[in-house]
Design an enzyme around this catalytic site. Structure first.
Site, PDB file in Angstrom:
ATOM      1  N   GLY A  46      84.093  42.152  84.097  1.00  0.00           N
ATOM      2  CA  GLY A  46      84.247  41.118  85.109  1.00  0.00           C
ATOM      3  C   GLY A  46      82.926  40.406  85.333  1.00  0.00           C
ATOM      4  O   GLY A  46      81.865  41.005  85.164  1.00  0.00           O
ATOM      5  N   GLN A  51      76.892  35.359  89.738  1.00  0.00           N
ATOM      6  CA  GLN A  51      75.963  36.185  88.959  1.00  0.00           C
ATOM      7  C   GLN A  51      75.169  35.393  87.921  1.00  0.00           C
ATOM      8  O   GLN A  51      74.183  35.887  87.386  1.00  0.00           O
ATOM      9  CB  GLN A  51      76.735  37.308  88.250  1.00  0.00           C
ATOM     10  N   CYS A  91      78.107  47.219  87.565  1.00  0.00           N
ATOM     11  CA  CYS A  91      77.945  45.777  87.710  1.00  0.00           C
ATOM     12  C   CYS A  91      76.863  45.294  86.758  1.00  0.00           C
ATOM     13  O   CYS A  91      75.817  45.923  86.655  1.00  0.00           O
ATOM     14  CB  CYS A  91      77.558  45.471  89.158  1.00  0.00           C
ATOM     15  N   LEU A  92      77.119  44.184  86.087  1.00  0.00           N
ATOM     16  CA  LEU A  92      76.131  43.644  85.147  1.00  0.00           C
ATOM     17  C   LEU A  92      74.834  43.236  85.856  1.00  0.00           C
ATOM     18  O   LEU A  92      73.787  43.169  85.233  1.00  0.00           O
ATOM     19  CB  LEU A  92      76.710  42.445  84.385  1.00  0.00           C
ATOM     20  N   HIS A 133      85.806  43.517  93.585  1.00  0.00           N
ATOM     21  CA  HIS A 133      84.365  43.555  93.291  1.00  0.00           C
ATOM     22  C   HIS A 133      83.837  42.141  93.019  1.00  0.00           C
ATOM     23  O   HIS A 133      82.820  41.726  93.582  1.00  0.00           O
ATOM     24  CB  HIS A 133      84.152  44.484  92.081  1.00  0.00           C
ATOM     25  N   GLU A 134      84.563  41.404  92.160  1.00  0.00           N
ATOM     26  CA  GLU A 134      84.104  40.050  91.797  1.00  0.00           C
ATOM     27  C   GLU A 134      84.228  39.089  92.975  1.00  0.00           C
ATOM     28  O   GLU A 134      83.388  38.202  93.148  1.00  0.00           O
ATOM     29  CB  GLU A 134      84.888  39.509  90.591  1.00  0.00           C
ATOM     30  N   HIS A 137      81.252  39.241  95.084  1.00  0.00           N
ATOM     31  CA  HIS A 137      80.128  38.446  94.558  1.00  0.00           C
ATOM     32  C   HIS A 137      80.190  37.020  95.095  1.00  0.00           C
ATOM     33  O   HIS A 137      79.167  36.435  95.448  1.00  0.00           O
ATOM     34  CB  HIS A 137      80.164  38.389  93.028  1.00  0.00           C
TER      35      HIS A 137
HETATM   36 NI    NI Z   1      79.378  42.893  89.747  1.00  0.00          NI
END
Ligand code: NI
Length: 167
Positions: A46, A51, A91-92, A133-134, A137
């Protein structure tokens, strides 16, 4: 198509609030394509526009085993949620950190596709957790901010160490 640079926590730009998309044009399609490519290359399941320092309400996801089930959500809105899930998240933007956040087990999301067509998606399990989660963000919230203060201190120390090593 270029891969986009993913911001690393605790970058302040991860705390910006994304605005709704109002124009469904070629630039949006290009953004979505770049987000998907960046997510697949990472690899991740995701990625939110926030991000990559684009503060628009756009997220891409793919929780499938063979990375062939891309989900694109523009201006997503949760219209129904139920149950409790405790799947471990990563998470990236927070590499190497995994922890459990309490999320709804099932969500019903209303969103737009890249052409501006509205649709409803019902998700459960990993996809449901990933969507939540996304969407965090887009509100400027990173998953580790759901953790205790002590854990957050540890995460910041770990990331500072990673940064020193790579410098
Ligand atoms: Ni994330």
């Amino acid at each position: 198509m270029a891969l986009l640079n993913v911001l690393r926590y605790p970058d302040a730009r991860l705390h910006k609030t994304a605005s709704p998309v109002t124009v469904f044009d070629e630039a949006l399609k290009t953004l979505i394509q770049s987000l998907a490519e960046t997510m697949y290359a990472a690899p991740g399941i995701g990625l939110a526009a926030t991000q990559v320092d684009v503060h628009k309400q756009v997220i891409v996801l793919d929780v499938s085993e063979h990375h062939d089930a891309l989900v694109v959500l523009v201006n997503p809105e949760i219209v129904d949620a139920s149950g409790v899930s405790d799947i471990e998240e990563g998470c990236l933007s927070v590499p190497g950190v995994y922890d459990i956040v309490e999320r709804a087990e099932r969500v019903k999301v209303r969103a737009y596709d890249q052409s501006g067509k509205q649709f409803t998606l019902e998700a459960q399990g990993l996809l449901a957790v990933c969507i939540q989660h996304e969407m965090d963000h887009l509100k400027g919230k990173v998953f580790v901010e759901h953790l205790s203060q002590l854990k957050q201190q540890r995460v910041r120390a770990k990331l500072a160490k990673q940064l020193r090593k790579s410098a």
